[in-house]
Design a protein around this motif. Sequence first.
Motif, PDB file in Angstrom:
ATOM      1  N   LEU A  57       0.834  -1.200   0.000  1.00  0.00           N
ATOM      2  CA  LEU A  57       0.000   0.000   0.000  1.00  0.00           C
ATOM      3  C   LEU A  57       0.874   1.258   0.000  1.00  0.00           C
ATOM      4  N   TYR A  58       1.932   1.263   0.791  1.00  0.00           N
ATOM      5  CA  TYR A  58       2.873   2.387   0.781  1.00  0.00           C
ATOM      6  C   TYR A  58       3.463   2.573  -0.620  1.00  0.00           C
ATOM      7  N   LYS A  59       3.872   1.460  -1.250  1.00  0.00           N
ATOM      8  CA  LYS A  59       4.466   1.542  -2.582  1.00  0.00           C
ATOM      9  C   LYS A  59       3.465   2.092  -3.593  1.00  0.00           C
ATOM     10  N   LYS A  60       2.211   1.663  -3.501  1.00  0.00           N
ATOM     11  CA  LYS A  60       1.184   2.141  -4.434  1.00  0.00           C
ATOM     12  C   LYS A  60       0.927   3.640  -4.257  1.00  0.00           C
ATOM     13  N   THR A  61       1.041   4.131  -3.020  1.00  0.00           N
ATOM     14  CA  THR A  61       0.889   5.580  -2.826  1.00  0.00           C
ATOM     15  C   THR A  61       2.114   6.315  -3.379  1.00  0.00           C
ATOM     16  N   ALA A  62       3.289   5.769  -3.165  1.00  0.00           N
ATOM     17  CA  ALA A  62       4.506   6.405  -3.679  1.00  0.00           C
ATOM     18  C   ALA A  62       4.507   6.454  -5.207  1.00  0.00           C
ATOM     19  N   ASP A  63       3.985   5.405  -5.836  1.00  0.00           N
ATOM     20  CA  ASP A  63       3.937   5.337  -7.300  1.00  0.00           C
ATOM     21  C   ASP A  63       2.665   5.979  -7.865  1.00  0.00           C
ATOM     22  N   ARG A  64       1.841   6.523  -6.977  1.00  0.00           N
ATOM     23  CA  ARG A  64       0.562   7.158  -7.372  1.00  0.00           C
ATOM     24  C   ARG A  64      -0.362   6.205  -8.130  1.00  0.00           C
ATOM     25  N   GLU A  65      -0.354   4.935  -7.731  1.00  0.00           N
ATOM     26  CA  GLU A  65      -1.219   3.924  -8.343  1.00  0.00           C
ATOM     27  C   GLU A  65      -2.567   3.843  -7.646  1.00  0.00           C
ATOM     28  N   ILE A  66      -2.687   4.469  -6.486  1.00  0.00           N
ATOM     29  CA  ILE A  66      -3.917   4.445  -5.711  1.00  0.00           C
ATOM     30  C   ILE A  66      -4.236   5.886  -5.309  1.00  0.00           C
ATOM     31  N   PRO A  67      -5.513   6.272  -5.372  1.00  0.00           N
ATOM     32  CA  PRO A  67      -5.850   7.654  -5.005  1.00  0.00           C
ATOM     33  C   PRO A  67      -5.736   7.880  -3.496  1.00  0.00           C
ATOM     34  N   PHE A  68      -5.091   8.982  -3.107  1.00  0.00           N
ATOM     35  CA  PHE A  68      -4.969   9.326  -1.695  1.00  0.00           C
ATOM     36  C   PHE A  68      -4.796  10.835  -1.571  1.00  0.00           C
ATOM     37  N   GLN A  69      -4.929  11.323  -0.353  1.00  0.00           N
ATOM     38  CA  GLN A  69      -4.735  12.737  -0.045  1.00  0.00           C
ATOM     39  C   GLN A  69      -3.682  12.819   1.053  1.00  0.00           C
ATOM     40  N   ARG A  70      -3.099  13.977   1.197  1.00  0.00           N
ATOM     41  CA  ARG A  70      -2.183  14.215   2.316  1.00  0.00           C
ATOM     42  C   ARG A  70      -2.776  15.304   3.185  1.00  0.00           C
ATOM     43  N   TRP A  71      -2.874  15.038   4.477  1.00  0.00           N
ATOM     44  CA  TRP A  71      -3.352  16.041   5.425  1.00  0.00           C
ATOM     45  C   TRP A  71      -2.167  16.496   6.256  1.00  0.00           C
ATOM     46  N   GLY A  72      -2.010  17.773   6.377  1.00  0.00           N
ATOM     47  CA  GLY A  72      -0.902  18.308   7.161  1.00  0.00           C
ATOM     48  C   GLY A  72       0.442  18.072   6.492  1.00  0.00           C
ATOM     49  N   GLY A  73       0.429  17.789   5.212  1.00  0.00           N
ATOM     50  CA  GLY A  73       1.679  17.616   4.473  1.00  0.00           C
ATOM     51  C   GLY A  73       2.284  16.228   4.553  1.00  0.00           C
ATOM     52  N   LYS A  74       1.949  15.440   5.577  1.00  0.00           N
ATOM     53  CA  LYS A  74       2.574  14.125   5.728  1.00  0.00           C
ATOM     54  C   LYS A  74       1.584  12.970   5.829  1.00  0.00           C
ATOM     55  N   LYS A  75       0.504  13.157   6.557  1.00  0.00           N
ATOM     56  CA  LYS A  75      -0.410  12.051   6.829  1.00  0.00           C
ATOM     57  C   LYS A  75      -1.166  11.642   5.569  1.00  0.00           C
ATOM     58  N   ILE A  76      -1.088  10.340   5.254  1.00  0.00           N
ATOM     59  CA  ILE A  76      -1.791   9.776   4.096  1.00  0.00           C
ATOM     60  C   ILE A  76      -3.214   9.433   4.511  1.00  0.00           C
ATOM     61  N   VAL A  77      -4.182   9.903   3.704  1.00  0.00           N
ATOM     62  CA  VAL A  77      -5.592   9.668   3.978  1.00  0.00           C
ATOM     63  C   VAL A  77      -6.260   9.212   2.683  1.00  0.00           C
ATOM     64  N   PHE A  78      -7.153   8.226   2.810  1.00  0.00           N
ATOM     65  CA  PHE A  78      -7.900   7.716   1.659  1.00  0.00           C
ATOM     66  C   PHE A  78      -9.357   8.145   1.792  1.00  0.00           C
TER      67      PHE A  78
END
Length: 115
Positions: A57-78
Amino acid sequence: MQSLILVNKNDLRELLKEMIPVTNVADPIDEQKDYFSLDEGLSYINERGLTISKSTLYKKTADREIPFQRWGGKKIVFLRDELDQWISKQLSGKEDKVSEITKSVADSARRKERG
């Protein structure tokens, strides 16, 4: 002589559901939330039948393969809606792969029968 059994897509889907049960029930708390943290998102994805690890899941967020948002610049939120669409797309891709495998096996069996 070996027998060849042809099964249509819907029957195969039903057989696979019986052989590999999928849990589609989320916690009551999850049903009220519109967004998930990384760990909650991972649980939500896995509960819907798409089994992945936290590192994947971390890799998919890094590769932008899964939609996510960042809150506060760091926290990953779906977001729930985006995650549901992504899960559906991933699961429909699996059905296509099963269909390709089934077709390949049937073609191979036909060739063996002729030979």
